[in-house]
Design a protein around this motif. Structure first.
Motif, short mmCIF file in Angstrom:
data_model
loop_
_atom_site.label_atom_id
_atom_site.label_comp_id
_atom_site.label_asym_id
_atom_site.label_seq_id
_atom_site.Cartn_x
_atom_site.Cartn_y
_atom_site.Cartn_z
N UNK A 1 0.81 -1.23 0.00
CA UNK A 1 0.00 0.00 0.00
C UNK A 1 0.84 1.28 0.00
N UNK A 2 2.08 1.18 0.42
CA UNK A 2 2.89 2.40 0.56
C UNK A 2 3.95 2.57 -0.51
N UNK A 3 4.21 1.51 -1.29
CA UNK A 3 5.27 1.50 -2.31
C UNK A 3 6.67 1.38 -1.68
N UNK A 4 6.73 1.20 -0.39
CA UNK A 4 8.02 1.08 0.29
C UNK A 4 8.64 -0.30 0.05
N UNK A 5 9.95 -0.34 0.02
CA UNK A 5 10.65 -1.61 0.02
C UNK A 5 10.39 -2.28 1.37
N UNK A 6 9.92 -3.51 1.34
CA UNK A 6 9.49 -4.18 2.57
C UNK A 6 10.61 -4.21 3.61
N UNK A 7 11.82 -4.45 3.18
CA UNK A 7 12.93 -4.54 4.13
C UNK A 7 13.24 -3.20 4.80
N UNK A 8 12.77 -2.11 4.18
CA UNK A 8 13.04 -0.79 4.73
C UNK A 8 11.89 -0.23 5.56
N UNK A 9 10.90 -1.05 5.84
CA UNK A 9 9.76 -0.60 6.64
C UNK A 9 10.11 -0.73 8.12
N UNK A 10 10.05 0.38 8.82
CA UNK A 10 10.29 0.39 10.26
C UNK A 10 9.05 0.96 10.95
N UNK A 11 8.51 0.22 11.88
CA UNK A 11 7.31 0.67 12.58
C UNK A 11 7.68 1.63 13.70
N UNK A 12 6.89 2.68 13.81
CA UNK A 12 7.01 3.60 14.94
C UNK A 12 5.88 3.28 15.92
N UNK B 1 0.99 1.74 20.23
CA UNK B 1 0.26 1.43 19.00
C UNK B 1 1.16 1.73 17.81
N UNK B 2 1.37 0.75 16.90
CA UNK B 2 2.28 0.97 15.78
C UNK B 2 1.69 1.89 14.71
N UNK B 3 2.57 2.61 14.04
CA UNK B 3 2.16 3.44 12.91
C UNK B 3 3.39 3.67 12.03
N UNK B 4 3.15 4.21 10.83
CA UNK B 4 4.23 4.54 9.91
C UNK B 4 4.36 6.05 9.86
#
Length: 264
Positions: free
Chosen positions: A86-97, A103-106
């Motif tokens: 959904x975000x077009x991000x490279x999966x390996x570069x996804x870091x949850x905040x 509660x997690x968010x991007x």
């Protein structure tokens, strides 16, 4: 006095065929739930672990039981695959905040709201452009919930559970509704949990209870045999027409295609 409208009901949610070649996009009222039957992913667990970053891999080592470690690898990896689609991000570069209630968010994509829940052999992920909370529970045959009733339900709710012909089902139905709602609020389980409405109907909820002035809906649904779920959505009840539920495919070909898709 700020008042929120809250609509609570059961929703007959059916599994929709998953089409990995579709574009991943969300309209304002869309809510998509992805369900994961964890045992079906055991054979590709090693491949899925490659999507985890070093912090996530370190976290796996903190699980005492191997089954919990394996489940985390699967549902965290699939969460990142869904977010990547959904975000077009490279999966390996996804870091949850994480916010103050964990509660997690991007931070990079604040428009994408998501929530994950897992219980025993199932996990589920909800994504939306609206605030969303999700809870699924395995209805354990051995769990004695009676002692919990006074702490998590008001007198009316407790009476309804005690008088129910299926006390276990009623308990889990009401519990998942409360849990999904507080997760959507980012509130967590606190001293107000007992006073969160959970019975079918329409409610006027004071700002002092939920610290939120938006309207909400909470929908219960059947996930699988012995599993119940509830989803809490920001907005009026008409939005529930836009809820879809998919089973995530358990093969790397379709999962990789999901990761490579780039929606808008």
């Amino acid at each position: 006095m700020k008042i929120s409208k809250l609509f609570i009901s059961f929703f007959n949610l059916k599994i929709t065929e998953f089409v990995p070649k579709k574009e991943y996009s969300l309209d304002n009222n869309d809510i998509v739930i992805y369900t994961v039957y964890l045992p079906n992913f055991k054979d590709i667990q090693a491949d899925l672990s490659k999507f985890l970053n070093s912090a996530e891999l370190s976290k796996t080592k903190r699980f005492y039981k191997e089954v919990d470690r394996n489940r985390f690898i699967i549902y965290r990896s699939i969460l990142k695959l869904v977010l990547g689609a959904y975000t077009k991000l490279n999966v390996k570069n996804i870091y949850l905040d994480y916010d103050f209630n964990k509660k997690p968010y991007l931070a990079s994509h604040p428009w994408l709201h998501f929530n994950l829940s897992h219980s025993e052999d199932f996990a589920a992920i909800a994504v939306s452009r609206r605030k969303v909370g999700l809870d699924i529970e395995y209805m354990s045959k051995d769990f004695n919930f009676t002692s919990l009733l006074p702490d998590v339900f008001d007198d009316n709710e407790t009476t309804i559970i005690q008088r129910s012909t299926d006390k276990k089902n009623t308990f889990y139905t009401l519990w998942t509704r409360k849990e999904a709602f507080v997760k959507a609020l980012g509130k967590g389980i606190d001293e107000d949990f007992k006073f969160i409405p959970c019975l079918d109907g329409e409610y006027s909820v004071d700002f002092s209870l939920i610290k939120n002035s938006q309207d909400w809906q909470v929908k219960s649904f059947d996930l699988a045999d012995d599993y119940l779920g509830a989803i809490a959505l920001e907005g009026l009840a008409t939005i529930s027409k836009n809820i879809l539920m998919y089973n995530v495919p358990n093969n790397m070909k379709d999962l990789l295609e999901m990761a490579q898709k780039r929606g808008s």
